[in-house]
Design an enzyme around this catalytic site. Structure first.
Site, mmCIF file in Angstrom:
data_model
loop_
_atom_site.group_PDB
_atom_site.id
_atom_site.type_symbol
_atom_site.label_atom_id
_atom_site.label_comp_id
_atom_site.label_asym_id
_atom_site.label_seq_id
_atom_site.Cartn_x
_atom_site.Cartn_y
_atom_site.Cartn_z
ATOM 1 N N GLN A 50 0.674 -1.251 -0.071
ATOM 2 C CA GLN A 50 -0.112 0.009 -0.159
ATOM 3 C C GLN A 50 0.939 1.252 0.140
ATOM 4 O OE1 GLN A 50 -2.643 -1.357 3.458
ATOM 5 N NE2 GLN A 50 -3.998 -0.220 2.123
ATOM 6 N N HIS A 140 -7.396 -9.187 6.404
ATOM 7 C CA HIS A 140 -7.401 -8.035 5.127
ATOM 8 C C HIS A 140 -6.035 -7.673 5.067
ATOM 9 C CE1 HIS A 140 -8.967 -4.425 3.615
ATOM 10 N NE2 HIS A 140 -7.796 -4.071 3.746
#
Ligand code: ZN
Length: 186
Positions: A50, A140
């Protein structure tokens, strides 16, 4: 240093991330920067892809959710080269969000109990069992290491319904309070 969060559509979010060794250059600073980035964006988890690095590293600090989930008190960890050894129990649904997908929250179904192996920031190995919301946050973040994102975990119908929103994220047409790198911002 706050790093830009890579938005949906950036190729790095789709790559299968690589394991790292203790001599990975600048690891300590990188971890510190990731924490700073995560807190700035008010996230409870952040995975290295990310912020543009395709390595098997993520972190969780779920203290902000402690009020609703007291079991999260002190749940702050760095996970390096993590593996899910086992997942069990009857799948349950939870409304997940993601810093790479601002403005999107979707119900995602996952198993409630996981056994995981990982190295901490000092490369000390651990094996632990997480359940409930702890398992959820781990799963997640772990998905990010395999290039899996929320839209891959929802029905085709839901995916069609959020298609426009996803396209807007790709193009950077989205209101967001933290620094982001969009795939196709003009
Ligand atoms: Zn995410």
């Amino acid at each position: 240093m706050i790093l830009p969060v890579y938005g949906y559509g950036n190729v790095v979010l789709r790559e299968v991330a690589k394991e790292i060794s203790q001599d990975y250059p600048g690891l300590k600073d990188f971890i510190a920067n990731m924490f700073e980035t995560m807190y700035d964006a008010e996230g409870v988890g952040l995975a290295a892809p990310q912020v543009g690095k395709s390595i098997r590293l993520f972190m969780i600090d779920a203290e902000p959710m402690e009020e609703d989930h007291p079991e999260l008190k002190g749940f702050k960890k760095v996970f390096i080269n993590a593996h899910i050894v086992n997942e069990e129990g009857e799948s349950w649904v939870y409304n997940e969000g993601c810093l790479s997908l601002p403005g999107i929250r979707e119900d995602v179904s996952r198993k409630p109990i996981i056994t995981v192996k990982y190295l901490d920031e000092n490369f000390v190995p651990h094996e632990e069992v997480f359940d409930g919301i702890k398992a959820r946050i781990f799963q997640h973040e772990y998905d990010h290491l395999d290039g899996v994102l929320i839209p891959d975990r929802i029905s085709q119908i839901r995916r069609a319904l959020i298609k426009k929103k996803l396209n807007n994220i790709i193009c950077g047409v989205v209101k967001v309070s933290y620094k982001m790198k969009f795939a196709k911002k003009k």
